[in-house]
Design an enzyme around this catalytic site. Structure first.
Site, short mmCIF file in Angstrom:
data_model
loop_
_atom_site.label_atom_id
_atom_site.label_comp_id
_atom_site.label_asym_id
_atom_site.label_seq_id
_atom_site.Cartn_x
_atom_site.Cartn_y
_atom_site.Cartn_z
N LYS A 144 0.85 -1.19 0.00
CA LYS A 144 0.00 0.00 0.00
C LYS A 144 0.88 1.24 0.00
O LYS A 144 1.66 1.46 0.94
CB LYS A 144 -0.92 0.00 1.23
CG LYS A 144 -1.75 1.27 1.32
CD LYS A 144 -2.84 1.17 2.34
CE LYS A 144 -3.61 2.47 2.42
NZ LYS A 144 -4.72 2.41 3.36
N LYS A 188 -2.03 -1.53 -3.88
CA LYS A 188 -2.92 -0.37 -3.85
C LYS A 188 -2.11 0.90 -3.92
O LYS A 188 -1.18 1.03 -3.14
CB LYS A 188 -3.72 -0.43 -2.54
CG LYS A 188 -4.62 0.74 -2.30
CD LYS A 188 -5.28 0.57 -0.98
CE LYS A 188 -6.05 1.85 -0.71
NZ LYS A 188 -6.33 2.04 0.67
C1 PBG Z 1 -7.63 3.67 5.04
C2 PBG Z 1 -7.91 3.38 3.61
C3 PBG Z 1 -7.69 4.24 2.53
C4 PBG Z 1 -8.24 3.61 1.43
C5 PBG Z 1 -8.74 2.37 1.83
N1 PBG Z 1 -8.50 2.23 3.20
C6 PBG Z 1 -7.14 5.61 2.46
C7 PBG Z 1 -5.86 5.95 3.07
O1 PBG Z 1 -5.01 5.09 3.36
O2 PBG Z 1 -5.67 7.15 3.30
C8 PBG Z 1 -8.27 4.20 0.04
C9 PBG Z 1 -9.28 3.65 -0.90
C10 PBG Z 1 -9.56 4.52 -2.06
O3 PBG Z 1 -8.91 5.56 -2.32
O4 PBG Z 1 -10.48 4.15 -2.81
N2 PBG Z 1 -6.62 3.03 5.67
#
Ligand code: PBG
Length: 333
Positions: A202, A256
């Site tokens: 991520k 991600k």
């Molecule tokens: C939170 C989380 C995020 C997303 C999914 N879980 C955002 C972040 O880490 O700030 C993003 C999903 C998206 O942008 O569609 N931990």
């Protein structure tokens, strides 16, 4: 390479592309409805459907209207959803207790869905950001996001989520050691079958912007998430985190954002031979959906292309806000 022994005109690449039936016959990858996880936003209230301005076509639903939507997508063939809460600001603070309140929005939603549509797979995020008045995924002290103190909070959060009936837990917080702590807690508490789909690769990304608005955390975030989310310049670092999560007990791993990170999908699949998912995140959805709205893209074509590319890159499945639209397209072809 001896696969390419023949030369023009004996070899004509276009022969294999000359008709739909031959193209389908030799197609290497196929998207099916089974490959999709639909992320949804839940909010307080009843009988409410509130559009998310940054995400055309996406709403925040109260639990009752969300259940109706889930019944609809279940009829389309979708078998898994990921639920994200838009937590009222009076329930957010720096200690984040709402995260392990067994009656919080996502846990109540999971129970409601399991009552009505027990065969629907439900995934929940394990991270503190929806409950944190500072917008971070972990606990903050003196401006630092604390690792080990956060693990204890995540452990409590994961247990109430498993208890509410969630099938898949998705640690998305990027604290070191979270998968180990969550897996141990699940084993100790008779949740041996609860799956972990770890947000292992991520990245600290601008593409999450619209999501943060959707869950109402963009105004909260102090600073950025670069001390825990991955640096987008790196792939070896991502592979090390994936290896650690697998060792600690992840059943499946995720990359991600999705589209700008397809190289990681391919590398992870080849290296680890483990179910690999990509999250086509809010910013990617927003770009494609705005292009569709402006008439730059053919809607059906661009949606199916964007998801097919994940399969080509080695993914087993994709989290996508387009899941219901894509299911309709797949059902009609
Ligand atoms: C939170 C989380 C995020 C997303 C999914 N879980 C955002 C972040 O880490 O700030 C993003 C999903 C998206 O942008 O569609 N931990």
């Amino acid at each position: 390479m001896n696969t390419y022994v023949t030369d023009f005109p004996s070899r004509r690449g276009r022969r294999l592309r000359s008709n739909p039936w031959i193209r389908n016959l030799v197609a290497e990858n196929h998207v099916t409805i089974n490959d999709l996880i639909w992320p949804v936003f839940v909010r307080e209230g009843t009988n409410t459907t509130e559009p998310v301005p940054e995400l055309p076509g996406i709403n925040r639903y109260s639990i009752d209207t969300l259940v109706e939507q889930v019944i609809k997508v279940s009829d389309l063939g979708i078998r898994c959803i990921a639920v994200f809460p838009c937590t009222p600001s009076n329930l957010k603070n720096e200690t984040c207790e709402e995260a392990w309140n067994s009656g919080n929005l996502v846990n109540k939603t999971t129970q409601a869905i399991k009552r009505k549509i027990p065969e629907m797979g439900v995934m929940l995020d394990v991270a503190l950001d929806p409950y944190n008045s500072l917008g971070h995924d972990g606990l903050v002290r003196n401006g630092q996001v604390l690792n080990d103190e956060t693990l204890e909070a995540l452990r409590k959060q994961a247990l109430v989520q498993a208890d509410s009936g969630a099938d898949i837990l998705g640690p998305s917080d990027m604290m070191d050691g979270r998968v180990k702590v969550i897996r141990e807690a699940l084993e100790k508490n008779s949740y041996q079958n609860t799956l972990i789909l770890s947000y292992s690769a991520k990245f600290a990304s601008s593409f999450y912007g619209p999501f943060r608005s959707a869950i109402g955390s963009s105004g909260n975030l102090v600073g950025d998430k670069k001390t825990y989310q991955l640096d987008y310049r790196n792939s070896e670092e991502a592979l090390r985190d994936v290896a650690a999560d697998i060792k600690e007990g992840a059943d499946m791993v995720m990359v991600k954002p999705g589209m700008p990170y397809l190289d990681l999908c391919r590398q992870i699949k080849e290296k680890f031979k483990i179910p690999t998912f990509a999250y086509q995140v809010s910013g990617e959805y927003a770009m494609i959906a705005s292009g569709i709205e402006k008439g730059f893209f053919d809607k059906n074509q661009v949606i199916i292309e964007s998801i097919s590319c994940f399969k080509r890159a080695g993914c087993d499945g994709v989290l996508t806000y387009f899941a219901p639209e894509l299911a309709k397209i797949l059902n009609s072809t």
